[in-house]
Design a protein around this motif. Structure first.
Motif, mmCIF file in Angstrom:
data_model
loop_
_atom_site.group_PDB
_atom_site.id
_atom_site.type_symbol
_atom_site.label_atom_id
_atom_site.label_comp_id
_atom_site.label_asym_id
_atom_site.label_seq_id
_atom_site.Cartn_x
_atom_site.Cartn_y
_atom_site.Cartn_z
ATOM 1 N N LEU A 97 0.751 -1.016 -0.067
ATOM 2 C CA LEU A 97 0.103 -0.095 0.027
ATOM 3 C C LEU A 97 0.912 1.327 0.000
ATOM 4 N N GLU A 98 1.984 1.009 0.549
ATOM 5 C CA GLU A 98 3.168 2.280 0.405
ATOM 6 C C GLU A 98 3.344 2.882 -0.824
ATOM 7 N N ILE A 99 3.292 1.941 -1.778
ATOM 8 C CA ILE A 99 3.822 2.191 -3.228
ATOM 9 C C ILE A 99 2.547 2.244 -4.157
ATOM 10 N N ASN A 100 1.604 1.303 -4.105
ATOM 11 C CA ASN A 100 0.555 1.258 -4.974
ATOM 12 C C ASN A 100 -0.366 2.392 -4.815
ATOM 13 N N THR A 101 -1.017 3.009 -5.812
ATOM 14 C CA THR A 101 -1.789 4.258 -5.825
ATOM 15 C C THR A 101 -3.172 3.988 -6.283
ATOM 16 N N THR A 102 -3.611 3.017 -6.945
ATOM 17 C CA THR A 102 -4.705 2.648 -7.463
ATOM 18 C C THR A 102 -5.924 2.100 -6.765
ATOM 19 N N LEU A 103 -5.261 1.396 -5.469
ATOM 20 C CA LEU A 103 -6.259 0.745 -4.953
ATOM 21 C C LEU A 103 -7.541 1.291 -4.091
ATOM 22 N N ARG A 104 -8.707 1.066 -4.250
ATOM 23 C CA ARG A 104 -9.769 1.934 -3.455
ATOM 24 C C ARG A 104 -10.370 1.039 -2.502
ATOM 25 N N GLU A 105 -10.511 -0.300 -2.675
ATOM 26 C CA GLU A 105 -11.301 -1.114 -1.532
ATOM 27 C C GLU A 105 -10.295 -2.428 -1.159
ATOM 28 N N LEU A 106 -10.350 -2.419 0.013
ATOM 29 C CA LEU A 106 -9.554 -3.797 0.486
ATOM 30 C C LEU A 106 -10.183 -4.564 1.464
ATOM 31 N N HIS A 107 -10.979 -5.691 1.395
ATOM 32 C CA HIS A 107 -11.703 -6.524 2.206
ATOM 33 C C HIS A 107 -11.075 -7.579 2.791
ATOM 34 N N PHE A 160 -0.825 -2.628 9.575
ATOM 35 C CA PHE A 160 -1.622 -2.567 8.508
ATOM 36 C C PHE A 160 -2.039 -1.077 8.375
ATOM 37 N N VAL A 161 -2.269 -0.505 9.375
ATOM 38 C CA VAL A 161 -2.849 0.894 9.383
ATOM 39 C C VAL A 161 -1.646 1.887 9.115
ATOM 40 N N LYS A 162 -0.156 1.529 9.417
ATOM 41 C CA LYS A 162 1.046 2.335 8.960
ATOM 42 C C LYS A 162 1.071 2.372 7.471
ATOM 43 N N GLY A 163 0.560 1.146 6.705
ATOM 44 C CA GLY A 163 0.712 1.125 5.354
ATOM 45 C C GLY A 163 -0.796 2.116 4.571
ATOM 46 N N LEU A 164 -1.754 1.737 5.258
ATOM 47 C CA LEU A 164 -2.921 2.750 5.064
ATOM 48 C C LEU A 164 -2.575 3.963 5.126
ATOM 49 N N ALA A 165 -2.182 4.543 6.177
ATOM 50 C CA ALA A 165 -1.634 5.981 6.330
ATOM 51 C C ALA A 165 -0.593 6.493 5.194
ATOM 52 N N ALA A 166 0.100 5.536 4.786
ATOM 53 C CA ALA A 166 1.237 5.956 3.883
ATOM 54 C C ALA A 166 0.759 5.977 2.413
ATOM 55 N N HIS A 167 -0.497 5.249 2.088
ATOM 56 C CA HIS A 167 -1.125 5.270 0.977
ATOM 57 C C HIS A 167 -1.168 6.392 -0.031
ATOM 58 N N ARG A 168 -0.641 6.725 -1.052
ATOM 59 C CA ARG A 168 -0.718 7.900 -1.688
ATOM 60 C C ARG A 168 -1.917 7.927 -2.408
#
Length: 599
Positions: free
Chosen positions: A328-338, A352-360
Motif C-alpha cells: 500500500l505504501e507504493i500502490n496508488t490505485t487501490l480503492r477497496e480492501l476487504h 496494516f494501519v501504517k501502510g494505509l496511512a502511507a498510501h498515496r
C-alpha cells in the motif's frame, strides 16, 4: 458485499429490478423485456416455445471466530463504479419461435431466479441411473427414431447458436461439470456481445477450465466472469491465470470458494503484474495463507489498474496484513480492501494501519471485521480515522474493541469529515461506549449509517443516543438489533421518532419489545414522520395486541412514509396477521401507498 462498491458507480453493471417472467403450461423457453432467457421443462411436452414477453409495470405486491466470510449487518449497497449498462436485448413482441427441445436441457440445466441472463430448470422426472453427456445428440433415447435424433441434434445446435448472442449468461448452480463447459465454450467463443458470464457452482475442475483456451484470448466483450464455488484449486488458478495474462476485456474476476491456496495465489499475482484490465478481484473463502498474501502484495507493487481486492475468509494473519501494508505504501490505485475474517489481531492491525496511512491513493472502503481486534487495535485504527481524507466506509464488525475502543473511535470521528458509514456491531460495547459515540453526533454531520447490533447497549445507552438524535446528527440508518434495550429502551426510541427527521431505516430486532414496546412504537407512528421508511421488529415476542396497535397506526396516519415493516418470528396469531393485512390494504386503497409487511 458480493459486488464491489467500486464498480457500481463508473460502469453501472448492476441490472435494474424487473418483474418476474411468467410461464404458461405450454411454454418452456422465455425471453422477457429485461433480457432474461430461461428454460422450464414440461415433463409431458417436447415442444419448447420462445415467447416474447413485454416488460410489465410494477404492481402491488410484497415486495465469531469462523474463518468463513459472511456479509456483515452494516455492509452498504454499492454506490460506486458500476461496470456498464448492458444494452437492451429485445425482439418484436409478436415474434413466436417454436422448436423441439433436446432432452438434456430439461434434465441437466436447472433454473433459478436470477437478476438477469440465461437460466434453466431441471426436469426432476428423469429416470435414475441415466448418464447425461454434453456432446450434441448424445442423450437421445435409444428407442427414438433416427429422424427424431437428427431433428433433436439440429434443434440443440439451434440452441447453441442462440447462446452466441446473449449479453448476459447466468448458469450458476447447474452442476453441468467439465463436459458441459466444453460444450458451452464453443458458443461463448463466438459470442461477441456477452458481457457477463456466471458459471458458479457447476463442479468445474481444472480440466474443464481448459475449455476456455482460445475463448478468453479472442473475446474482448466479456467484462465479468464468475467461477466461484467450483473446485478448481491451485492448478485451475494457474491454468486460468495463463489465459488472462493477455486478456483485454475482463474487469471483474470472481473466484470465491474455489479451493485456491498459496500456489494459486502466486499464479494470480504473476498474472496481475501483466494484466492491465482487471479492476475487481474476489478470492473470498479460500485457503490462502501468508505466502499467498505476499504474492498478491507483490503484484500490487507493479499493477496500476486494480481497484478492489476481496480476501475475506482466508488465513492471512498478521504477517499477511503486514505484507499488504508494504504494498500500500507504493500502490496508488487501490480503492477497496476487504480482509474480513483473517485473524489479523492487534499487532497485524498496527502494521496494516501504517501502510494505509502511507498510501498515496484514495482508499475508500476497508473491511476489517472478525479479525480479533481489541481496544488496542482500535486505538491504531482511530489514529488513521483522524488523518484519512478519503475513507467513507469502515467495517469493524464482530471484533472485541469494547467501551475503550468505542471511545477511541468516537474521538476520532469528531475530527473525521469523510466516513459516512461505520459498522461496530458485535464488539462488546456497553452503554459507556454508546454514550461516547452519541455525544460526537452533535458535532459530526457526515456520518449517516451507524451499526451497533449485537452489543449489550441496554436502555441506558439507548437513552443518551435518542436524546442526541432527536435534534442532532444526520443518521439515516440506525441498527440496534440484539442490543437488550427492552421496553424501556423502546420508549426512548418511540419518543425520538416523534422529533427526528433523518432516520429512514431502523432495525430493532430481538430486543424483547413485546406488546408494550410495540404499542409505544405504534403511538409514534401515528404522528407525522417524513423520514422513516423501513422498520424491522422481528424476533420481539410481539403478540396480537401489539399487532393490532401497529395495524391501527398504519391506518390512522395518512402521511405515513413506511414502505417496509418486518414482523417475522413474533408470537401473534392469524388474527394479528389479518389485522395487519387489512391495514396494508387500507393504506393502499385510501392513500394509494404500498407497504410491504413480512410475517
Amino acid at each position: 458485499m458480493e459486488s464491489s462498491l467500486l464498480l457500481s458507480r463508473s460502469f453501472n453493471f448492476i441490472p435494474s429490478p424487473s418483474s418476474s417472467p411468467s410461464f404458461n403450461h405450454r411454454s418452456n423457453f422465455l425471453i422477457s423485456g429485461n433480457n432474461k432467457l430461461s428454460f422450464s421443462p414440461n415433463t409431458r411436452a417436447a415442444v419448447v416455445c420462445l415467447v416474447i414477453k413485454a416488460q410489465s409495470g410494477s404492481g402491488r405486491g410484497a415486495g465469531g471466530g469462523s474463518r468463513r466470510y459472511q456479509q456483515s449487518q452494516g455492509e452498504p449497497t454499492s454506490p460506486y463504479l458500476p461496470l456498464r449498462d448492458f444494452s437492451p436485448f429485445f425482439l418484436p413482441g409478436a415474434a413466436l419461435f417454436c422448436f423441439v427441445a433436446w432432452k438434456m436441457v430439461g434434465s441437466v440445466l436447472v433454473s433459478k431466479p436470477k437478476k438477469s441472463g440465461l437460466s434453466f430448470n431441471k426436469n426432476k422426472s428423469n429416470g435414475q441411473g441415466a448418464k447425461w453427456l454434453f456432446s450434441p445428440g448424445s442423450n437421445l433415447s435409444q428407442s427414438t427414431t433416427a429422424n427424431f435424433e437428427r431433428d433433436s441434434r439440429k434443434k440443440l445446435n439451434s440452441f447453441a447458436r442462440e447462446l452466441r448472442y446473449l449479453p448476459v449468461v447466468d448458469m450458476s448452480g447447474q452442476n453441468f461439470g467439465d463436459e458441459g463447459l466444453f460444450f458451452l465454450a464453443e458458443s461463448l467463443g463466438q459470442n461477441q456481445s456477452a458481457e457477463e458470464v456466471d458459471f458458479s457452482g457447476n463442479g468445474i475442475t481444472t480440466n474443464g477450465l481448459r475449455a476456455f483456451e482460445g475463448v478468453l484470448e479472442r473475446n474482448y466483450s466479456l467484462r465479468i466472469l464468475n467461477l466461484s464455488g467450483n473446485p478448481i484449486g491451485d492448478e485451475g488458478a494457474k491454468c486460468l491465470s495463463d489465459m488472462l495474462v493477455l486478456n483485454g476485456g475482463i474487469k471483474k474476476l470472481q473466484l470465491n470458494a474455489t479451493g485456491i491456496g498459496d500456489e494459486g495465489a502466486r499464479a494470480i499475482g504473476e498474472m496481475l503484474k501483466k494484466n492491465a484490465t482487471i479492476r475487481i478481484l474476489e478470492l473470498n473463502n479460500n485457503i490462502i495463507d501468508y505466502s499467498g498474501f505476499s504474492s498478491i502484495a507483490g503484484a500490487l507493487l507493479e499493477n496500476n489498474t486494480i481497484w478492489s481486492i476481496h480476501l475475506n475468509g482466508n488465513y492471512g494473519g498478521a504477517l499477511g496484513a503486514a505484507s499488504l501494508a508494504k504494498a500500500l505504501e507504493i500502490n496508488t490505485t487501490l480503492r477497496e480492501l476487504h480482509l474480513h475474517g483473517n485473524g489479523i489481531g492487534n499487532e497485524g492491525i498496527r502494521s496494516f494501519v501504517k501502510g494505509l496511512a502511507a498510501h498515496r491513493g484514495d482508499i475508500r472502503v476497508v473491511d476489517l471485521g472478525n479479525n480479533d481486534i481489541g481496544w488496542r487495535g482500535a486505538s491504531y485504527i482511530a489514529e488513521y480515522i483522524k488523518q484519512t481524507k478519503s475513507l467513507f466506509w469502515l467495517n469493524l464488525y464482530m471484533n472485541d474493541i469494547g467501551d475503550d475502543g468505542a471511545s477511541n473511535i468516537a474521538d476520532a470521528l469528531r475530527e473525521n469529515q469523510t466516513i459516512t458509514a461505520i459498522d461496530l456491531g458485535g464488539n462488546n460495547i456497553h452503554s459507556t461506549g454508546v454514550i461516547a459515540l452519541a455525544k460526537i453526533l452533535k458535532e459530526n454531520s457526515v456520518l449517516t449509517s451507524l451499526e451497533l447490533s449485537y452489543n449489550p447497549v441496554g436502555p441506558e445507552g439507548v437513552e443518551t443516543l435518542c436524546q442526541v438524535l432527536k435534534f442532532h446528527g444526520n443518521i439515516e440508518t440506525l441498527k440496534l438489533g440484539w442490543c437488550q434495550i427492552g421496553v424501556k429502551g423502546t420508549q426512548y426510541i418511540a419518543d425520538c421518532l416523534k422529533y427526528n427527521t433523518t432516520i429512514s431505516t431502523l432495525d430493532l430486532r430481538a430486543n424483547g419489545l413485546g406488546d408494550e414496546g410495540a404499542v409505544c412504537l405504534a403511538q409514534s407512528l401515528k404522528i407525522v414522520n417524513e423520514a422513516l421508511t423501513s422498520l424491522d421488529l422481528g424476533f420481539n415476542e410481539i403478540r396480537d395486541d401489539g399487532a393490532f396497535a401497529l395495524a391501527q397506526a398504519l391506518k390512522a396516519n395518512e402521511d405515513i412514509k413506511i414502505t417496509y415493516l418486518n414482523l417475522g418470528n413474533n408470537f401473534f396469531t392469524t388474527y394479528g396477521q389479518v389485522a395487519l393485512t387489512e391495514a396494508q390494504d387500507h393504506v393502499y386503497e385510501m392513500y394509494d401507498k404500498e407497504i410491504t409487511i413480512s410475517f
